[in-house]
Scaffold this active site. Structure first.
Site: not given
Length: 277
Positions: A147, A224, A257
């Site tokens: 991320s 995600d 995620h």
């Protein structure tokens, strides 16, 4: 450089250490974890892991399930905190700015500039502290992350190619100049001049040819919740085609995620780096 070992644990035949040291870049104490595989003869290759928003040096260590794979491959892993912390360090009530959200750039704007110098920290102080304390081979060093940390891994590898021989990412913020997380952070840390932001946008760097011929592995979960608004992996794909990068983008359907996604594919990434280091 003085490094204080706070804790050590035996894991998968190797040793996990939590350490603290004083950083010249941030002007604060910083923490990181180091996994050293057991039975290594001489300095070992290693990976720097950069975590995402809200994380510390502990999230990857406890959740990623990486150390069995690292032990098998004979690879060490260094995982730093995501920002400076402590008394006198600027912060923000929001989760996506301030402490826990350093974005791996060197801030030039108040109130962030005195301490938020995470690019310099990772590229200089972290490496010096880790290699000065543990038997790590600086000539065989890779970087990966998730991320915000995926953004950091890609941009630092592109901006400092002499430091990192390999690079991969999980669900990276592909183009921070074109998503809310990135625009907020880069605006706060670097100021209003968007031309300065471009130097920290991996998609723009790749499109400009700074990864020409370089292998990059990216895994992205298809379920995600941040995929469309914040991550935009299609921009990486387009950039690689334009700039000549050897990008492998794997869309993993049904994955989100979280660290459940990371732990599902971390073995692939460790093996991929190990084969190239």
């Amino acid at each position: 450089m003085s490094v204080e070992i706070l804790q050590q644990h035996k894991v998968h035949g190797g040793t996990l250490s939590y350490v603290r040291h004083q950083s010249a870049a941030t002007g604060t104490p910083m923490r990181f974890s180091v996994f050293m595989p057991g039975g290594a003869q001489g300095p070992v290759p290693y990976l720097v892991w950069l975590s995402g928003l809200t994380c510390t040096e502990d999230n990857f260590t406890t959740k990623a399930g990486a150390y069995a794979y690292a032990a098998k491959a004979g690879v060490a892993i260094v995982a730093p905190d995501t920002s400076p912390r402590g008394e006198g360090v600027a912060d923000d009530p929001a989760y996506d700015l301030g402490q826990g959200a350093g974005f791996y750039v060197d801030a030039v704007q108040a109130p962030w500039a005195p301490h938020f110098r995470m690019e310099s920290y990772v590229a200089a102080d972290l490496i010096a502290a880790a290699e000065g304390t543990f038997a790590l081979d600086g000539g065989r060093r890779g970087i990966f992350g998730h991320s915000m940390g995926g953004h950091g891994a890609l941009t630092l590898a592109l901006r400092h190619p002499q430091l990192f021989r390999t690079v991969s990412a999980f669900a990276p913020i592909a183009s921070p100049t074109r998503c809310p997380w990135g625009r907020k952070a880069l605006g706060a840390y670097l100021g209003e001049d968007e031309a300065a932001w471009a130097a920290h946008d991996s998609a723009l760097l790749i499109a400009a040819g700074q990864a020409r011929g370089r292998e990059i592995l990216v895994d992205q979960g298809g379920a995600d919740s941040f995929l469309a608004e914040q991550l935009k992996p299609e921009l990486l794909q387009a950039a690689a085609a334009e700039g000549g990068a050897a990008l492998t983008l794997r869309m993993q359907e049904g994955y989100d995620h979280s660290y459940f996604f990371i732990t599902s594919f971390i073995g692939d990434h460790v093996a991929w780096h190990a084969a190239r280091l």
